[in-house]
Design a protein around this motif. Sequence first.
Motif, PDB file in Angstrom:
ATOM      1  N   GLU A 267       8.982  -3.302  -4.358  1.00  0.00           N
ATOM      2  CA  GLU A 267       9.852  -2.348  -5.053  1.00  0.00           C
ATOM      3  C   GLU A 267       9.183  -1.811  -6.310  1.00  0.00           C
ATOM      4  OE1 GLU A 267      14.386  -1.657  -6.701  1.00  0.00           O
ATOM      5  OE2 GLU A 267      13.851  -3.600  -5.855  1.00  0.00           O
ATOM      6  N   VAL A 268       8.398  -2.633  -6.977  1.00  0.00           N
ATOM      7  CA  VAL A 268       7.657  -2.151  -8.146  1.00  0.00           C
ATOM      8  C   VAL A 268       6.731  -1.016  -7.736  1.00  0.00           C
ATOM      9  CG1 VAL A 268       5.914  -2.728  -9.883  1.00  0.00           C
ATOM     10  CG2 VAL A 268       7.763  -4.342  -9.388  1.00  0.00           C
TER      11      VAL A 268
ATOM     12  N   GLY B 193      13.190   4.778 -14.965  1.00  0.00           N
ATOM     13  CA  GLY B 193      13.574   3.719 -14.049  1.00  0.00           C
ATOM     14  C   GLY B 193      13.943   2.462 -14.802  1.00  0.00           C
ATOM     15  N   TYR B 194      14.667   1.560 -14.124  1.00  0.00           N
ATOM     16  CA  TYR B 194      15.082   0.300 -14.743  1.00  0.00           C
ATOM     17  C   TYR B 194      14.997  -0.776 -13.681  1.00  0.00           C
ATOM     18  CZ  TYR B 194      17.753  -2.685 -18.004  1.00  0.00           C
ATOM     19  OH  TYR B 194      18.155  -3.675 -18.876  1.00  0.00           O
ATOM     20  N   LEU B 195      14.075  -1.718 -13.871  1.00  0.00           N
ATOM     21  CA  LEU B 195      13.876  -2.816 -12.926  1.00  0.00           C
ATOM     22  C   LEU B 195      14.177  -4.137 -13.610  1.00  0.00           C
ATOM     23  CD1 LEU B 195      10.427  -1.766 -11.392  1.00  0.00           C
ATOM     24  CD2 LEU B 195      12.702  -1.281 -10.460  1.00  0.00           C
TER      25      LEU B 195
ATOM     26  N   LYS C 289       0.848  -1.192   0.000  1.00  0.00           N
ATOM     27  CA  LYS C 289       0.000   0.000   0.000  1.00  0.00           C
ATOM     28  C   LYS C 289       0.871   1.224   0.000  1.00  0.00           C
ATOM     29  CE  LYS C 289      -4.140   1.853   0.209  1.00  0.00           C
ATOM     30  NZ  LYS C 289      -5.114   1.661  -0.867  1.00  0.00           N
ATOM     31  N   THR C 290       0.706   2.070  -0.978  1.00  0.00           N
ATOM     32  CA  THR C 290       1.475   3.305  -1.072  1.00  0.00           C
ATOM     33  C   THR C 290       0.526   4.469  -1.206  1.00  0.00           C
ATOM     34  OG1 THR C 290       3.360   2.218  -2.107  1.00  0.00           O
ATOM     35  CG2 THR C 290       3.175   4.588  -2.396  1.00  0.00           C
TER      36      THR C 290
ATOM     37  N   ASN D 192      17.268   2.312  -8.080  1.00  0.00           N
ATOM     38  CA  ASN D 192      17.569   1.410  -6.979  1.00  0.00           C
ATOM     39  C   ASN D 192      19.076   1.174  -6.927  1.00  0.00           C
ATOM     40  OD1 ASN D 192      17.984  -0.206  -9.216  1.00  0.00           O
ATOM     41  ND2 ASN D 192      16.168  -1.469  -8.871  1.00  0.00           N
ATOM     42  N   ASP D 193      19.512   0.310  -6.017  1.00  0.00           N
ATOM     43  CA  ASP D 193      20.945   0.047  -5.873  1.00  0.00           C
ATOM     44  C   ASP D 193      21.544  -0.543  -7.143  1.00  0.00           C
ATOM     45  OD1 ASP D 193      20.950   1.002  -3.297  1.00  0.00           O
ATOM     46  OD2 ASP D 193      20.748  -0.970  -2.359  1.00  0.00           O
ATOM     47  N   PHE D 194      20.784  -1.387  -7.814  1.00  0.00           N
ATOM     48  CA  PHE D 194      21.263  -2.014  -9.047  1.00  0.00           C
ATOM     49  C   PHE D 194      21.629  -0.963 -10.089  1.00  0.00           C
ATOM     50  CE2 PHE D 194      19.733  -3.234 -13.339  1.00  0.00           C
ATOM     51  CZ  PHE D 194      20.747  -4.116 -13.686  1.00  0.00           C
ATOM     52  N   VAL D 195      20.753   0.015 -10.288  1.00  0.00           N
ATOM     53  CA  VAL D 195      21.003   1.067 -11.274  1.00  0.00           C
ATOM     54  C   VAL D 195      22.172   1.948 -10.841  1.00  0.00           C
ATOM     55  CG1 VAL D 195      20.050   3.151 -12.335  1.00  0.00           C
ATOM     56  CG2 VAL D 195      18.651   1.092 -12.152  1.00  0.00           C
TER      57      VAL D 195
END
Length: 225
Positions: free
Chosen positions: A119-120, A109-111, A2-3, A135-138
């Motif tokens: 995270e989505v 963004g890049y997931l 929930k956001t 995110n950390d990956f990017v």
Amino acid sequence: MKTETTTNKVLRLGIADDHELFRKGFIAMLSGITEYEFILEAGNGQELLDKMALDTPDIVFMDLQMPIMDGIQATELAFERFPNIKIIVVSMYNEDRFVIDMLEKGVQGYLLKDTSPDEVEKAIHRVAEEGFYYNDFVSKAMHRKMATRATNKHPHFPNACNVALSPREQDVLQLICDGLSTSEIAEKLFISIRTVEGHRLRVLDKTGTKNTAAAVAFAYKNHLI
């Protein structure tokens, strides 16, 4: 999951992926959230563009490898035809070159496809509110790319870009690259949200980039941070 968004607006979403099972699962994953509404899905880039011409979503989730028209070309054409669209790549490609290339094209963004549902949702919220999500990956991909270029280029490469940012603009840009939101930057630098936004807009103007995502990619590419 929930956001809460800062507005009551329902975010209109779209997804382009050639695997129907993934598309349906992705849509089902977010279907219980009243703030989101999927208005279209497509199996390739051309189908996506055709449907967007009839009804344009706020945010599109874009796969890269698709038949007829891949996600790379579809992204370029989508930004050209629909300047206000926001695109989040969702791909199995975890190579730095794909991440950097898509960020330079302006994606927000890049997931990876094994990203968690939480995270989505976080990415949707951040892209809607801030215009980007890293995110950390990017972030690690961009840092690795910067380190590689620093090693391979001549020692004067960091000065090759003539963009002159003020110390405060550099501070704001660095914190954006670190993934902080506008409110978090304002709190950290003891300035107002409006002032942060002003610095961000000046960074876009000086770098000649159209959005924050492209500005961050530009910053790493030209060693501005």
